[in-house]
Design a protein around this motif. Sequence first.
Motif, PDB file in Angstrom:
ATOM      1  N   VAL A 162       0.689  -1.206   0.403  1.00 44.56           N
ATOM      2  CA  VAL A 162      -0.030   0.206  -0.374  1.00 44.56           C
ATOM      3  C   VAL A 162       1.069   0.856   0.333  1.00 44.56           C
ATOM      4  CG1 VAL A 162      -2.071  -1.149   1.205  1.00 44.56           C
ATOM      5  CG2 VAL A 162       0.003   0.178   2.451  1.00 44.56           C
ATOM      6  N   LYS A 163       0.404   2.265  -0.612  1.00 44.17           N
ATOM      7  CA  LYS A 163       1.035   3.807  -0.843  1.00 44.17           C
ATOM      8  C   LYS A 163      -0.090   4.670   0.402  1.00 44.17           C
ATOM      9  CE  LYS A 163       2.425   6.247  -4.085  1.00 44.17           C
ATOM     10  NZ  LYS A 163       2.986   5.865  -6.128  1.00 44.17           N
ATOM     11  N   PHE A 164       0.828   5.934   1.033  1.00 45.60           N
ATOM     12  CA  PHE A 164       0.044   7.170   1.210  1.00 45.60           C
ATOM     13  C   PHE A 164       1.304   8.227   1.205  1.00 45.60           C
ATOM     14  CE2 PHE A 164       2.476   7.199   5.387  1.00 45.60           C
ATOM     15  CZ  PHE A 164       2.616   6.359   5.693  1.00 45.60           C
ATOM     16  N   LYS A 165       0.582   8.730   1.411  1.00 44.74           N
ATOM     17  CA  LYS A 165       1.369  10.040   1.344  1.00 44.74           C
ATOM     18  C   LYS A 165       2.047  10.580   2.858  1.00 44.74           C
ATOM     19  CE  LYS A 165      -0.710  10.765  -2.670  1.00 44.74           C
ATOM     20  NZ  LYS A 165      -0.109  10.635  -3.797  1.00 44.74           N
ATOM     21  N   VAL A 166       3.153  11.581   2.748  1.00 39.77           N
ATOM     22  CA  VAL A 166       3.427  12.357   4.070  1.00 39.77           C
ATOM     23  C   VAL A 166       3.357  14.075   3.247  1.00 39.77           C
ATOM     24  CG1 VAL A 166       5.471   9.952   4.596  1.00 39.77           C
ATOM     25  CG2 VAL A 166       6.076  11.328   2.768  1.00 39.77           C
ATOM     26  N   ILE A 196       6.264   5.215   0.916  1.00 39.23           N
ATOM     27  CA  ILE A 196       5.327   6.934   1.253  1.00 39.23           C
ATOM     28  C   ILE A 196       5.080   8.029   0.139  1.00 39.23           C
ATOM     29  CG2 ILE A 196       6.070   6.493   3.409  1.00 39.23           C
ATOM     30  CD1 ILE A 196       8.495   7.527   3.533  1.00 39.23           C
ATOM     31  N   ASP A 197       4.897   8.590  -0.082  1.00 42.20           N
ATOM     32  CA  ASP A 197       5.282   9.714  -1.455  1.00 42.20           C
ATOM     33  C   ASP A 197       4.801  11.180  -0.817  1.00 42.20           C
ATOM     34  OD1 ASP A 197       4.514  10.898  -3.523  1.00 42.20           O
ATOM     35  OD2 ASP A 197       3.091   9.759  -4.467  1.00 42.20           O
ATOM     36  N   ALA A 198       5.947  11.426  -0.937  1.00 43.03           N
ATOM     37  CA  ALA A 198       5.830  13.436  -0.090  1.00 43.03           C
ATOM     38  C   ALA A 198       5.504  13.848  -1.543  1.00 43.03           C
ATOM     39  CB  ALA A 198       7.365  13.385   0.142  1.00 43.03           C
ATOM     40  N   ASN A 199       5.077  13.467  -2.749  1.00 42.10           N
ATOM     41  CA  ASN A 199       4.309  14.538  -3.770  1.00 42.10           C
ATOM     42  C   ASN A 199       5.091  15.810  -3.517  1.00 42.10           C
ATOM     43  OD1 ASN A 199       2.102  13.055  -2.767  1.00 42.10           O
ATOM     44  ND2 ASN A 199       1.615  12.974  -5.364  1.00 42.10           N
ATOM     45  N   ASN A 200       6.499  15.723  -3.654  1.00 40.54           N
ATOM     46  CA  ASN A 200       7.467  17.039  -4.028  1.00 40.54           C
ATOM     47  C   ASN A 200       7.601  17.612  -2.788  1.00 40.54           C
ATOM     48  OD1 ASN A 200       7.992  17.788  -7.329  1.00 40.54           O
ATOM     49  ND2 ASN A 200       6.072  16.222  -6.956  1.00 40.54           N
ATOM     50  N   PHE A 222      10.252   5.289  -1.457  1.00 41.91           N
ATOM     51  CA  PHE A 222      10.416   6.567  -0.810  1.00 41.91           C
ATOM     52  C   PHE A 222       9.576   7.450  -1.910  1.00 41.91           C
ATOM     53  CE2 PHE A 222      12.038  10.125   2.024  1.00 41.91           C
ATOM     54  CZ  PHE A 222      11.031  11.010   2.234  1.00 41.91           C
ATOM     55  N   GLU A 223       8.560   7.915  -2.506  1.00 39.15           N
ATOM     56  CA  GLU A 223       8.633   8.532  -3.552  1.00 39.15           C
ATOM     57  C   GLU A 223       8.858  10.584  -3.549  1.00 39.15           C
ATOM     58  OE1 GLU A 223       5.147   7.013  -5.482  1.00 39.15           O
ATOM     59  OE2 GLU A 223       4.378   8.583  -6.335  1.00 39.15           O
ATOM     60  N   GLU A 224       8.934  10.893  -4.666  1.00 41.23           N
ATOM     61  CA  GLU A 224       9.195  11.977  -4.989  1.00 41.23           C
ATOM     62  C   GLU A 224       9.542  13.004  -3.555  1.00 41.23           C
ATOM     63  OE1 GLU A 224       5.387  13.295  -7.640  1.00 41.23           O
ATOM     64  OE2 GLU A 224       7.370  13.634  -9.008  1.00 41.23           O
ATOM     65  N   PRO A 225      10.526  12.667  -2.346  1.00 44.04           N
ATOM     66  CA  PRO A 225      10.857  13.504  -1.549  1.00 44.04           C
ATOM     67  C   PRO A 225      11.501  14.896  -1.708  1.00 44.04           C
ATOM     68  CG  PRO A 225      12.770  12.052  -2.474  1.00 44.04           C
ATOM     69  CD  PRO A 225      11.455  11.571  -3.136  1.00 44.04           C
ATOM     70  N   GLY A 248       9.538   9.853 -11.387  1.00 46.84           N
ATOM     71  CA  GLY A 248       9.045  10.198 -13.278  1.00 46.84           C
ATOM     72  C   GLY A 248       7.829  10.002 -12.933  1.00 46.84           C
ATOM     73  N   GLU A 249       6.695  10.401 -12.047  1.00 49.82           N
ATOM     74  CA  GLU A 249       5.570  10.453 -12.240  1.00 49.82           C
ATOM     75  C   GLU A 249       5.674  12.432 -13.466  1.00 49.82           C
ATOM     76  OE1 GLU A 249       3.755  10.589  -8.576  1.00 49.82           O
ATOM     77  OE2 GLU A 249       2.407  12.107  -9.104  1.00 49.82           O
ATOM     78  N   HIS A 250       6.467  13.175 -13.310  1.00 51.20           N
ATOM     79  CA  HIS A 250       6.113  14.195 -13.537  1.00 51.20           C
ATOM     80  C   HIS A 250       7.387  14.498 -14.684  1.00 51.20           C
ATOM     81  CE1 HIS A 250       4.011  15.411 -10.063  1.00 51.20           C
ATOM     82  NE2 HIS A 250       3.349  15.490 -11.507  1.00 51.20           N
ATOM     83  N   PRO A 298       5.497   2.014 -13.287  1.00 48.93           N
ATOM     84  CA  PRO A 298       4.566   4.033 -13.451  1.00 48.93           C
ATOM     85  C   PRO A 298       2.829   4.067 -12.556  1.00 48.93           C
ATOM     86  CG  PRO A 298       3.517   1.903 -14.570  1.00 48.93           C
ATOM     87  CD  PRO A 298       5.102   1.245 -13.781  1.00 48.93           C
ATOM     88  N   HIS A 299       3.097   5.006 -12.921  1.00 46.56           N
ATOM     89  CA  HIS A 299       2.365   5.785 -12.124  1.00 46.56           C
ATOM     90  C   HIS A 299       0.793   5.701 -12.736  1.00 46.56           C
ATOM     91  CE1 HIS A 299      -0.137   9.909 -12.094  1.00 46.56           C
ATOM     92  NE2 HIS A 299      -0.254   9.942 -10.611  1.00 46.56           N
ATOM     93  N   CYS A 300       0.314   6.008 -11.352  1.00 45.98           N
ATOM     94  CA  CYS A 300      -1.551   5.136 -11.827  1.00 45.98           C
ATOM     95  C   CYS A 300      -1.939   4.553 -12.833  1.00 45.98           C
ATOM     96  CB  CYS A 300      -2.303   6.590 -11.923  1.00 45.98           C
ATOM     97  SG  CYS A 300      -4.176   6.914 -12.085  1.00 45.98           S
TER      98      CYS A 300
HETATM   99 MG   LIG Z   1       3.172   9.779  -6.796  1.00 46.43          MG
END
Ligand SMILES: [Mg+2]
Length: 365
Positions: A162-166, A196-200, A222-225, A248-250, A298-300
């Motif tokens: 599972v993945k969630f946001k930080v 975990i995904d920090a979304n930049n 650890f995604e997009e820290p 890489g999603e962006h 890949p993203h989504c």
């Molecule tokens: Mg993401």
Amino acid sequence: MKIDNIDVYLVSTAVKGNIADSTRQVESVGYVIVRLTTDTGLTGIGLTYHEVGGEGIRQLILKNLSTRVIGKDPFDTEAIWEDMINYMRGVGRKGLAFCALSAIDIALWDLKGKIVGLPLYKLLGGYRKKIPVYASGGWTSYTPDQLVAELQGMVADGYKVVKFKVGVKEGKCPEEDIERVKYVRKKLGPNIGIMIDANNAYQASTAIRVGRQLEDSNIYLFEEPVIADDMEGLAHVRASINIPIATGEHEYTKYGMRDLLLNKAVDIVQFDVTRCGGITEWMKMAAIAQAWNVVVAPHCMDYMHMHLVGAIPNGLMLERILTFEPVSELVFVDPPQPKDGFLEIPDKPGLGLTLNEENIKKFNE
Ligand SMILES: [Mg+2]
């Protein structure tokens, strides 16, 4: 056989509840759907998102890019891709223009699959038809208990990862993030993969502080820290912590892929076919990653990415963002559903997706 017509549809739905990640509130989710029709009456569909700018993408396709596609042979995907890139040279190197180009390219590949009567994963390489998928959600706007409840629901539905946001409070409270992650690990136990995904959200120094304190929490990735454009910062984070870095999603095109690798900034790449340049470009990016022994998750858009991950040897996993499930149910008839943490690619030609014509019509009257 020639492309005779292009239609573009928008579908958008409001998101229920308070859904936000570290850097943006999610108010609606939707798709831009491209339908190409040939002079023999065959159709191919391609999709991209429109959190913002859907109408702009539609107009760019209908008013401009359509002139590069109408009259062309759907099998000439390389020539059409190159022509679209040259045509948009000064204005379309990333962003909305690439969403438009990607949707057209995907529709061309869907057509190719339908013409030859093969599912895309077979046409593209035929590596495997059952792909692991992880569930994604867990917004920063949730309380710790809401977060855990959603993740436990994912586990109950059969997901093993599972993945969630930080990045709560726009990434300004890293100590709270660390506490939330440790709380989730405690509640889910040791056997569930946690991403975990920090979304930049963070600066590199903050990301390193967070990462170091989570090294004993068995974090899968650890995604997009840091902001997606800060490849040097990302490389610094990667070199400083003992958790795999995903991004890489962006990112766009083979050149973006090359730069991520040359900067030693990534362990798991997540480029998105609906943005990065369509299937034509996605497959090249995956091959470049393979040459660096890097895996692709890949993203989504698991419904489409399953064909691509199913066609390459260095595919890792698909992402299923639960917030997209309602709009996908509206847009497609009977979309594939994961079972026990896997998606199985159906034996239907092309993408194997059927549009729900009635719903699409309602949104586009
Ligand atoms: Mg993401």
